[in-house]
Design an enzyme around this catalytic site. Structure first.
Site, PDB file in Angstrom:
ATOM      1  N   ASP A  50      -2.498   1.939  -6.301  1.00 20.65           N
ATOM      2  CA  ASP A  50      -1.544   2.009  -5.197  1.00 20.65           C
ATOM      3  C   ASP A  50      -1.575   0.819  -4.265  1.00 20.65           C
ATOM      4  O   ASP A  50      -0.936   0.845  -3.218  1.00 20.65           O
ATOM      5  CB  ASP A  50      -1.772   3.287  -4.386  1.00 20.65           C
ATOM      6  CG  ASP A  50      -3.178   3.374  -3.809  1.00 20.65           C
ATOM      7  OD1 ASP A  50      -4.077   2.691  -4.335  1.00 20.65           O
ATOM      8  OD2 ASP A  50      -3.392   4.139  -2.851  1.00 20.65           O
ATOM      9  N   GLU A  51      -2.308  -0.234  -4.604  1.00 22.90           N
ATOM     10  CA  GLU A  51      -2.404  -1.407  -3.740  1.00 22.90           C
ATOM     11  C   GLU A  51      -2.279  -2.687  -4.537  1.00 22.90           C
ATOM     12  O   GLU A  51      -2.730  -2.764  -5.681  1.00 22.90           O
ATOM     13  CB  GLU A  51      -3.756  -1.445  -3.015  1.00 22.90           C
ATOM     14  CG  GLU A  51      -3.933  -0.456  -1.899  1.00 22.90           C
ATOM     15  CD  GLU A  51      -5.244  -0.704  -1.183  1.00 22.90           C
ATOM     16  OE1 GLU A  51      -5.346  -1.719  -0.457  1.00 22.90           O
ATOM     17  OE2 GLU A  51      -6.172   0.102  -1.345  1.00 22.90           O
ATOM     18  N   ASP A  91       0.855  -1.193   0.000  1.00 18.10           N
ATOM     19  CA  ASP A  91       0.000   0.000   0.000  1.00 18.10           C
ATOM     20  C   ASP A  91       0.888   1.238   0.000  1.00 18.10           C
ATOM     21  O   ASP A  91       1.521   1.567   1.011  1.00 18.10           O
ATOM     22  CB  ASP A  91      -0.905  -0.023   1.233  1.00 18.10           C
ATOM     23  CG  ASP A  91      -1.999   1.031   1.172  1.00 18.10           C
ATOM     24  OD1 ASP A  91      -1.993   1.847   0.223  1.00 18.10           O
ATOM     25  OD2 ASP A  91      -2.852   1.044   2.070  1.00 18.10           O
TER      26      ASP A  91
END
Length: 461
Positions: free
Chosen positions: A109-110, A15
């Protein structure tokens, strides 16, 4: 597909910390250490990401931008730069794929990574996982200039919860024997599937933490929530989550959405937007070698009523023209005269796409030649609303005399630009007419990475 090994902390959840805002601070030296808010900047805008400096003022994701401005009027409010975020995301996901062949991106973003899918004999015990994850975090920092928080556990559930425990810039590895103790003090809302209604029902019976759930037992949870929900919650409360890490190719759907600063009422304009969204979706499908049989549209009306319509085709397609046609026909069956505030197009029922679609797409006209856009999560949460035609706060620009920079703001026929980049000192500010022929939109600046760190450790014996 089998799930992760429940005896090893081999699932990672990656993350990137305050991702959109962190990219902006990296590329704009004058914003480092300052509150930065990325999202919609118009009257109906919503916060997508707030920097940690902004979060100290109580600003968070999904908050109306107007409320954020009241909490912190001195923050930098930027509309967002999809191309810059996509570029960084691609670099991070490439590093993740060096860890394992099994990577499941969740958003820009993950991602989840299953270290158990490695073919080099590496055993994902806590010590080895720690070394691999720390090296990955160092590589991300060196390559992108950004920090990433990583959680590791025996399941997706534990890995995701762990990645959020000590953010930003942290690593938490949870051995299976310790996962129940880790989960016990957390509020029940941290468990997927526990919404406000379920949490309130549990609280009325004294069940407020995950530990309360495990002590209550499966029979009690089934009595309160029903067989399916109660049994699932009982397992999750003990960290048992058999969901496998799946690659992009096994994604269930691909979609894109757009929220409008002003409600759209014209059917021709909505049909045009449908074509753009279909182009984004099909470009992503083709990039992943996928096609889908079910086309869906999502319409949120002026009164916030959300309508979904879908149609299943006889064959899978990744053709922009075909998806556009089907989506427009679905739109024709809806009443939109009173105004539409959000429009979405999606394709599901995915499979390997056919050679016929490869050929048909080469014949599509200019209207269908739409550039790819980010994943559905990012599109849904980032509303871009210009403050002045042609210029958005945060936008990359270049001036014939002054060089590269970014838009600080615009209005009354003027645009203010700060000239700086990721490897410069905070730059000077100049103001121009919005029609100045020497000022042009530009691509995001290039970040020069540091050399990578050492390779993976040898497999455990």
């Amino acid at each position: 597909m089998p799930g992760p090994d429940p005896t090893r902390p081999g699932v990672l959840h990656l993350d990137l910390d305050a991702f959109f805002a962190a990219v902006e601070q990296r590329d704009k030296p004058s914003l480092r250490g300052r509150p930065v808010v990325v999202g919609g900047v118009g009257g109906r805008g919503v916060v997508a990401t707030a920097s940690y400096e902004a979060r100290r003022f109580g600003i968070g994701s999904a908050m109306p931008t107007a409320q954020a401005r009241r909490l912190c009027p001195g923050a930098a409010y930027l509309a967002g730069r999809f191309e810059a975020y996509r570029r960084v995301s691609a670099e991070v996901m490439a590093l993740a794929r060096e860890l394992s062949t099994l990577v499941e991106p969740v958003s820009l973003d993950e991602a989840y990574v299953d270290l158990g899918a490695r073919t080099d004999g590496l055993v994902p015990d806590p010590e080895t996982v720690t070394r691999v994850a720390e090296r990955f975090r160092a590589d991300v920092l060196a390559r992108t200039g950004l920090t990433v928080s990583v959680g590791a556990g025996a399941s997706k559930l534990v890995a995701k919860i762990a990645s959020d425990l000590r953010k930003p810039d942290a690593l938490v590895v949870v051995p299976p024997a310790e996962q129940e103790a880790l989960l016990a003090p957390l509020p029940v809302r941290r468990i997927p599937g526990v919404g406000a209604v379920s949490a309130e029902r549990l609280a009325r019976h004294g069940l407020r933490t995950v530990g309360d759930l495990t002590r209550a037992g499966e029979t009690e949870l089934v009595r309160l929530l029903g067989r399916a929900h109660g049994s699932s919650l009982w397992a999750l409360a003990r960290g048992i989550d058999p969901r496998p890490v799946v690659s992009e190719r096994e994604a269930k759907s691909v979609s894109a959405e757009e929220t409008f600063g002003v409600d759209l009422t014209g059917r021709s304009e909505l049909e045009h937007r449908v074509g753009q969204l279909a182009g984004r979706v099909t470009a992503r499908l083709r990039a992943q070698g996928l096609a889908g049989r079910t086309v869906t549209i999502k319409v949120r009306r002026f009164d916030f009523q959300t309508l979904n319509r879908s149609r299943t085709l006889q064959h899978a397609t990744a053709s922009t023209r075909e998806v556009t046609r089907q989506a427009r026909e679905l739109l024709a069956g809806l009443e939109v005269a009173d105004g539409v505030r959000l429009l979405g197009v999606g394709v599901s029922g995915l499979t390997e796409y056919a050679q016929a679609d490869l050929l048909s797409d080469t014949e599509e006209g200019p209207e269908d030649a739409v550039a790819d856009e980010p994943g559905e999560e990012a599109v849904d949460e980032l509303r871009i609303e210009p403050t002045e035609p042609g210029w958005r706060p945060g936008q990359d620009v270049a001036h014939d005399e002054h060089g590269p920079g970014w838009v600080q703001g615009s209005g009354a026929g003027r645009v203010t630009v700060r000239f700086e980049g990721p490897h410069t000192l905070p730059g000077r500010i100049r103001t121009f007419a919005i029609t100045d022929p020497a000022l042009h939109p530009a691509d995001p600046p290039v970040y020069q990475p540091e050399p990578p760190t050492t390779p993976d450790p040898p497999p455990s014996s």
